[in-house]
Design an enzyme around this catalytic site. Structure first.
Site, PDB file in Angstrom:
ATOM      1  CE  LYS A  44     -23.048  15.316 -36.195  1.00  0.00           C
ATOM      2  NZ  LYS A  44     -22.119  15.211 -37.345  1.00  0.00           N
ATOM      3  CB  SER A  60     -18.806  17.255 -36.186  1.00  0.00           C
ATOM      4  OG  SER A  60     -19.633  16.616 -37.139  1.00  0.00           O
ATOM      5  CB  SER A  69     -18.314  14.324 -38.952  1.00  0.00           C
ATOM      6  OG  SER A  69     -17.698  15.567 -38.824  1.00  0.00           O
TER       7      SER A  69
END
Ligand code: GLN
Length: 474
Positions: free
Chosen positions: A76, A151, A175
């Site tokens: 990420k 997210s 997330s």
């Protein structure tokens, strides 16, 4: 080659030489380019990952390879990797190059994992759909008119589609678990303090945790095994021993007490999700687990407490993006004041600005007691609810998300609807306990439905054991 195979099942073939790490990386790279429209990656390490794969192939041959040799990992874009751009999905960090490796990156590197690229995400990890990225929305792999969740949208899609074996996400309010549920893979948020946050760009420091996405519980356990543990660079990382997770998976739930929080199974729960969950609960029951109804009486306050505390922490953490030290500086600025105002106004997206304003408001004198202090008190009550529940049960089973993957744009004009989507996930972050989402079934449109397992603090082992059991007894 089965592109969706787990590490656990292909790693043996790397050792016998039937398959190479280079071949696997090459196959993942071709999916990344074939499915570019999903917008899962912000940067791809093409040559570099192949080069590294060849090095690992040599190590495997001479018997000196580490515990994750040949696992291919997507990261990420909120985690620092030395010399790489870390955008956090924001325009304000479009050109920001990290000057050191996050601890999790260093540990995975030392275990001989291969990094394949950095993934798309909601800006500064604020969002539940993957639509808040300054670089465009990530799309759901099964239906591209839908969201994959957020997210950690890109990290989730990468694993769901065969662009990597596993990936790293972060979970401040769901997330990792929520997108994993919406895309039908495994997502694990460890206990707060289990994994070092050094090198993770902060959103809400008392909530943020790094964790893996994987296609099986075993693969998730293998990643956790490597990244867990005390780190002198993060004073909130805990001095707690890390057990051997894989050998702790007994493939049995006999005699376990598993709790169902009645507030999570109210009449408001979607009937398709209820039916899918009920099947899993029946499986646990017939395997000898005792299913116990418990209560988490403060559940109705979790969303409000989370969105007060997380925005307060975010408003403080994001004060550092001022156009002066690093990141975007508005070319329009004339003096110091206008440099701050313009750089932040032009650099941040709408949702991030909304959170900074909310967080600043709840911390301002005059409102501090009514909002921030009150929310801290509620957080304690929520923690106490879990402490009480875990006196009676070994772990909890809950839904992960109120619906399956929703349409792109559906909740973008209504922030409150977006926030309400986090109803089942934020409690684990408020309480600091571990949570994991595993695939449980599909709805009538074939979209995945996940199930959430919640454990006691530092007891990832129990939820991994139950998750592994559920995954293998279908
Ligand atoms: N959806 C939640 C939020 O927007 C959680 C985000 C996260 O876990 N990073 O704050």
């Amino acid at each position: 080659m089965n592109i969706l195979e787990s590490y656990d099942s292909y790693s043996g073939r790397l050792v016998t030489g039937e398959e190479t790490v280079e071949g696997r990386v090459g196959a993942y790279l071709s999916i990344i380019s074939a499915r570019k429209n999903l917008n899962a990656f912000l940067s791809v390490f093409n040559e570099e990952s192949l080069e590294r794969a060849r090095g690992i192939d040599r190590k495997i041959k001479n018997g000196s390879a580490g515990s994750l040799a040949g696992m291919v990992i997507a990261v990420k874009d909120v985690l620092c990797m030395k010399g790489k751009i870390t955008t956090c999905g924001s325009k304000i960090l479009e050109k920001y190059e990290s000057i050191y490796d996050a601890t999790v990156i260093k540990k995975l590197y030392d275990a001989d994992a291969v990094f394949i690229g950095k993934t798309n995400m909601d800006e500064f990890a604020m969002g539940s759909s993957g639509e808040n990225s300054a670089y465009g929305a990530t799309k759901h792999p099964i239906d591209e008119t839908r969201v994959p969740g957020g997210s950690s949208s890109g990290s989730c899609v990468a694993v769901a589609t065969g662009m990597a074996t596993a990936s790293l996400g972060t979970d401040t309010g769901g997330s990792i678990r929520q997108p994993a549920g919406l895309c039908g893979i495994v997502g694990l948020k460890p206990t707060y303090g289990r994994v070092s946050r050094y090198g993770l760009v902060a959103f809400a420091s008392s909530f943020d945790q790094i964790g893996p996405f994987a296609r099986t519980v075993r693969d998730a356990a293998r990643v956790l095994q490597v990244i867990a543990g005390r780190d002198v660079n993060d004073s909130t990382s805990a001095h707690v021993d890390v057990p051997d997770y894989v050998s702790g998976m007994k493939r049995s739930v006999k005699g376990m007490r598993i709790g169902l929080p009645k507030e999570y199974f109210s009449d408001a729960l979607n009937s398709e999700i209820r039916a899918v969950l009920q099947k899993k609960i029946d499986t646990l029951k017939s395997a000898g687990a005792e299913i116990v109804e418990i209560s988490l009486p403060n559940s109705e306050h979790t969303i409000s407490a989370y969105y007060i505390l997380a925005t307060a922490e975010a408003s403080s953490n994001l004060a550092r993006y001022d156009g002066a030290r690093y990141g975007y500086r508005s070319p329009q600025s004339k003096d110091l004041q206008s440099m701050y105002v313009r750089s932040r106004s032009e650099g941040f997206g709408e949702e991030v600005k909304r959170r900074i304003m909310l967080g600043t408001y709840v911390l301002s004198s005059g409102y501090y007691d009514a909002y921030y202090r009150k929310a801290q008190q509620v957080r304690r009550l929520i923690q106490n609810d879990f402490t009480e529940a875990f006196k009676h049960v070994d772990c909890l089973v809950t839904p992960i998300s109120p619906t399956s993957a929703f349409k792109l744009g559906e909740k973008m004009d209504d922030p409150l609807q977006m926030y309400l989507n986090d109803i089942y996930t934020v409690s684990a972050n408020l309480a600091g306990i571990p949570g994991m989402s595993i695939p449980a079934g599909t709805d009538k449109d074939g979209l995945p439905i996940g199930i959430q397992l919640l454990g006691k603090q530092f007891d990832e082992a129990t939820i991994l054991n139950v998750g592994d059991f559920l995954e293998t007894v279908n």
